[in-house]
Design a protein around this motif. Structure first.
Motif, PDB file in Angstrom:
ATOM      1  N   ASP A  34       0.824  -1.212   0.000  1.00  0.00           N
ATOM      2  CA  ASP A  34       0.000   0.000   0.000  1.00  0.00           C
ATOM      3  C   ASP A  34       0.857   1.261   0.000  1.00  0.00           C
ATOM      4  N   LEU A  35       1.942   1.219   0.743  1.00  0.00           N
ATOM      5  CA  LEU A  35       2.832   2.378   0.801  1.00  0.00           C
ATOM      6  C   LEU A  35       3.513   2.596  -0.550  1.00  0.00           C
ATOM      7  N   ALA A  36       3.965   1.523  -1.173  1.00  0.00           N
ATOM      8  CA  ALA A  36       4.600   1.633  -2.490  1.00  0.00           C
ATOM      9  C   ALA A  36       3.604   2.150  -3.519  1.00  0.00           C
ATOM     10  N   ARG A  37       2.322   1.702  -3.402  1.00  0.00           N
ATOM     11  CA  ARG A  37       1.297   2.168  -4.330  1.00  0.00           C
ATOM     12  C   ARG A  37       1.036   3.651  -4.159  1.00  0.00           C
ATOM     13  N   LEU A  38       1.048   4.148  -2.933  1.00  0.00           N
ATOM     14  CA  LEU A  38       0.858   5.582  -2.691  1.00  0.00           C
ATOM     15  C   LEU A  38       1.980   6.385  -3.330  1.00  0.00           C
ATOM     16  N   GLU A  39       3.215   5.942  -3.174  1.00  0.00           N
ATOM     17  CA  GLU A  39       4.348   6.657  -3.777  1.00  0.00           C
ATOM     18  C   GLU A  39       4.239   6.638  -5.298  1.00  0.00           C
ATOM     19  N   GLN A  40       3.782   5.511  -5.864  1.00  0.00           N
ATOM     20  CA  GLN A  40       3.614   5.415  -7.305  1.00  0.00           C
ATOM     21  C   GLN A  40       2.575   6.411  -7.795  1.00  0.00           C
ATOM     22  N   LEU A  41       1.449   6.494  -7.056  1.00  0.00           N
ATOM     23  CA  LEU A  41       0.385   7.414  -7.451  1.00  0.00           C
ATOM     24  C   LEU A  41       0.813   8.871  -7.325  1.00  0.00           C
ATOM     25  N   LEU A  42       1.603   9.172  -6.292  1.00  0.00           N
ATOM     26  CA  LEU A  42       2.076  10.543  -6.081  1.00  0.00           C
ATOM     27  C   LEU A  42       3.153  10.930  -7.097  1.00  0.00           C
ATOM     28  N   GLY A  43       3.937   9.959  -7.513  1.00  0.00           N
ATOM     29  CA  GLY A  43       5.015  10.236  -8.463  1.00  0.00           C
ATOM     30  C   GLY A  43       6.298  10.667  -7.798  1.00  0.00           C
ATOM     31  N   TYR A  44       6.407  10.506  -6.489  1.00  0.00           N
ATOM     32  CA  TYR A  44       7.661  10.807  -5.785  1.00  0.00           C
ATOM     33  C   TYR A  44       7.746   9.944  -4.543  1.00  0.00           C
ATOM     34  N   ALA A  45       8.982   9.772  -4.061  1.00  0.00           N
ATOM     35  CA  ALA A  45       9.218   8.925  -2.894  1.00  0.00           C
ATOM     36  C   ALA A  45       8.909   9.689  -1.618  1.00  0.00           C
ATOM     37  N   LEU A  46       8.293   8.977  -0.690  1.00  0.00           N
ATOM     38  CA  LEU A  46       8.014   9.550   0.627  1.00  0.00           C
ATOM     39  C   LEU A  46       9.073   9.158   1.645  1.00  0.00           C
ATOM     40  N   PHE A  47       9.769   8.074   1.363  1.00  0.00           N
ATOM     41  CA  PHE A  47      10.775   7.569   2.306  1.00  0.00           C
ATOM     42  C   PHE A  47      12.026   7.160   1.547  1.00  0.00           C
ATOM     43  N   GLU A  48      13.138   7.344   2.217  1.00  0.00           N
ATOM     44  CA  GLU A  48      14.406   6.805   1.726  1.00  0.00           C
ATOM     45  C   GLU A  48      14.661   5.484   2.436  1.00  0.00           C
ATOM     46  N   ARG A  49      15.027   4.454   1.673  1.00  0.00           N
ATOM     47  CA  ARG A  49      15.290   3.141   2.245  1.00  0.00           C
ATOM     48  C   ARG A  49      16.778   2.983   2.497  1.00  0.00           C
ATOM     49  N   GLU A  50      17.101   2.822   3.732  1.00  0.00           N
ATOM     50  CA  GLU A  50      18.505   2.620   4.116  1.00  0.00           C
ATOM     51  C   GLU A  50      18.618   1.367   4.976  1.00  0.00           C
ATOM     52  N   ARG A  51      19.221   0.340   4.425  1.00  0.00           N
ATOM     53  CA  ARG A  51      19.437  -0.911   5.153  1.00  0.00           C
ATOM     54  C   ARG A  51      18.134  -1.445   5.773  1.00  0.00           C
ATOM     55  N   GLY A  52      17.077  -1.400   4.982  1.00  0.00           N
ATOM     56  CA  GLY A  52      15.806  -1.931   5.455  1.00  0.00           C
ATOM     57  C   GLY A  52      15.023  -0.988   6.360  1.00  0.00           C
ATOM     58  N   ARG A  53      15.558   0.195   6.604  1.00  0.00           N
ATOM     59  CA  ARG A  53      14.866   1.162   7.452  1.00  0.00           C
ATOM     60  C   ARG A  53      14.330   2.300   6.588  1.00  0.00           C
TER      61      ARG A  53
END
Length: 301
Positions: free
Chosen positions: A37-56
Motif C-alpha cells: 500500500d505504501l509503495a502504491r501511494l508513492e507510485q500514485l504521487l510520483g515521488y518517494a516519501l521515504f528513503e530506504r537505508e538498510r531496510g529502514r
C-alpha cells in the motif's frame, strides 16, 4: 490519481510508528500488505516519501510536509466527530429564552437549576422583554422559547399553558391586615395601594374587581414591575396585589404574602416558535418549569 483513504492511513501509521513493522501492528495488518500500500501511494504521487537505508525508512521533506497536513485533517475530523457525539447527548447545546422580567426573576431560576443539573454542558441565553416587543420577537422566530402571562394567539407561535395560580396580596410586615389569614376585597377599603401600570391586563382586572365591589383604595404609586411593587410595599408605602411567583420570590423580612378571598387567576404560558429549527432542550425546560411551581398551585389543563 486514485489515492484512497487506506493509503493515507498507511502513510500516517508509518510516520507515527517510525517503521513498517510498527505501522502494521497499529493497523492490525501484515507487513507485506502495508508495504504494498505504501509503495502504491508513492507510485500514485510520483515521488518517494521515504528513503530506504538498510531496510529502514527515513521520511523525506515531502513526507514530513504531507504528514503535517494529514494530522491537521485528522484533528479536524476528530473535532467533528466529538461535536457530533456531543450533540447527540445535548452537550454544548445553546437555548435562547425570551421571558417577561417577572418570570425570569421568579420562575426560571429553579427550572434552570433542574435543567442544567441534567444537561451540565448546556448554555442558556435569557432575554427579558415586555409586550408588544416580546410578541413581535416570538412571531419573528428569534428565540427557542418564550415565557409570557395570559398569552394571546401569535402568528407562527404555539401557545402552551404552563401553570395557573391565584393572584395574592402583599403587605408590609407589621401591618394590621397581616394578622388575617385571607384578605377580602373589602379589607383594602381606604388603604394606600401600590398598582401595576395602567396598561397591564392584571391591573385592569384588579381595578374592575374593586370597582364592582364598591371598594375605594388610595392609589399612591404605580409601576410596570411586580418586583418593584413588592419593594414599594416592603418600604411601607401601601398594600398590593401581584402574581404569586413574584410575591413568594420577594417574601422575606419586611414583606408578607396572604391569599385573597376571591380568585383572580394568574396564568403563565410557553411560546414555542413553529418555523424555527427545533431545539431538543425546549421540552426539557418546559417540563422543569412545570415542576418548579409550588405544589399548592393548580396546573392549567
Amino acid at each position: 490519481m486514485d489515492i484512497q483513504h487506506r493509503h493515507i492511513e498507511v502513510f500516517r501509521a508509518v510516520m507515527t510508528a517510525g517503521s513498517v513493522t510498527g505501522a502494521a501492528a497499529l493497523l492490525h495488518t501484515s507487513q507485506p500488505t502495508l508495504s504494498r500500500d505504501l509503495a502504491r501511494l508513492e507510485q500514485l504521487l510520483g515521488y518517494a516519501l521515504f528513503e530506504r537505508e538498510r531496510g529502514r525508512l527515513k521520511a523525506t521533506a515531502r513526507a514530513r510536509a504531507l504528514f503535517d497536513e494529514v494530522e491537521r485533517s485528522f484533528q479536524g475530523l476528530a473535532r467533528v466527530i466529538e461535536r457530533a457525539q456531543a450533540l447527540g447527548r445535548d452537550e454544548d447545546a445553546e437555548l435562547s429564552v425570551l421571558s417577561l422580567p417577572a418570570l425570569s426573576h421568579a420562575l426560571l431560576p429553579a427550572a434552570l437549576a433542574t435543567l442544567l443539573g441534567e444537561h451540565p454542558g448546556a448554555r442558556i441565553d435569557i432575554t427579558p422583554a415586555e409586550p408588544p416587543l416580546l410578541d413581535a420577537w416570538m412571531s419573528e422566530q428569534r428565540f427557542d422559547l418564550g415565557l409570557a402571562e395570559q398569552a394571546t394567539p401569535l402568528p407562527g407561535v404555539r401557545v402552551e399553558p404552563l401553570l395557573e395560580a391565584d393572584e395574592v396580596a402583599v403587605l408590609p410586615a407589621g401591618h394590621p391586615l397581616a394578622a388575617h389569614a385571607r384578605l377580602a376585597l373589602a379589607d383594602f377599603n381606604g388603604q394606600d395601594f401600590i398598582s401595576l401600570a395602567t396598561d397591564d391586563p392584571y391591573r385592569r382586572e384588579i381595578d374592575a374587581r374593586f370597582a364592582a365591589a364598591g371598594v375605594a383604595r388610595r392609589l399612591r404609586v404605580q409601576t410596570h414591575s411586580a418586583v418593584a411593587v413588592c419593594e414599594l410595599v416592603r418600604a411601607g408605602l401601601g398594600l398590593a396585589i401581584v402574581n404569586p411567583l413574584t410575591a413568594h420570590a420577594c417574601a422575606n423580612e419586611g414583606l408578607v404574602v396572604r391569599p385573597l378571598a376571591v380568585s383572580i387567576p394568574y396564568r403563565v404560558s410557553a411560546l414555542i416558535p413553529l418555523h424555527r429549527p427545533a431545539q431538543p432542550l425546549v421540552a426539557a425546560l418546559v417540563s422543569a418549569l412545570r415542576c418548579a411551581r409550588p405544589q399548592a398551585w393548580r396546573q392549567s389543563a
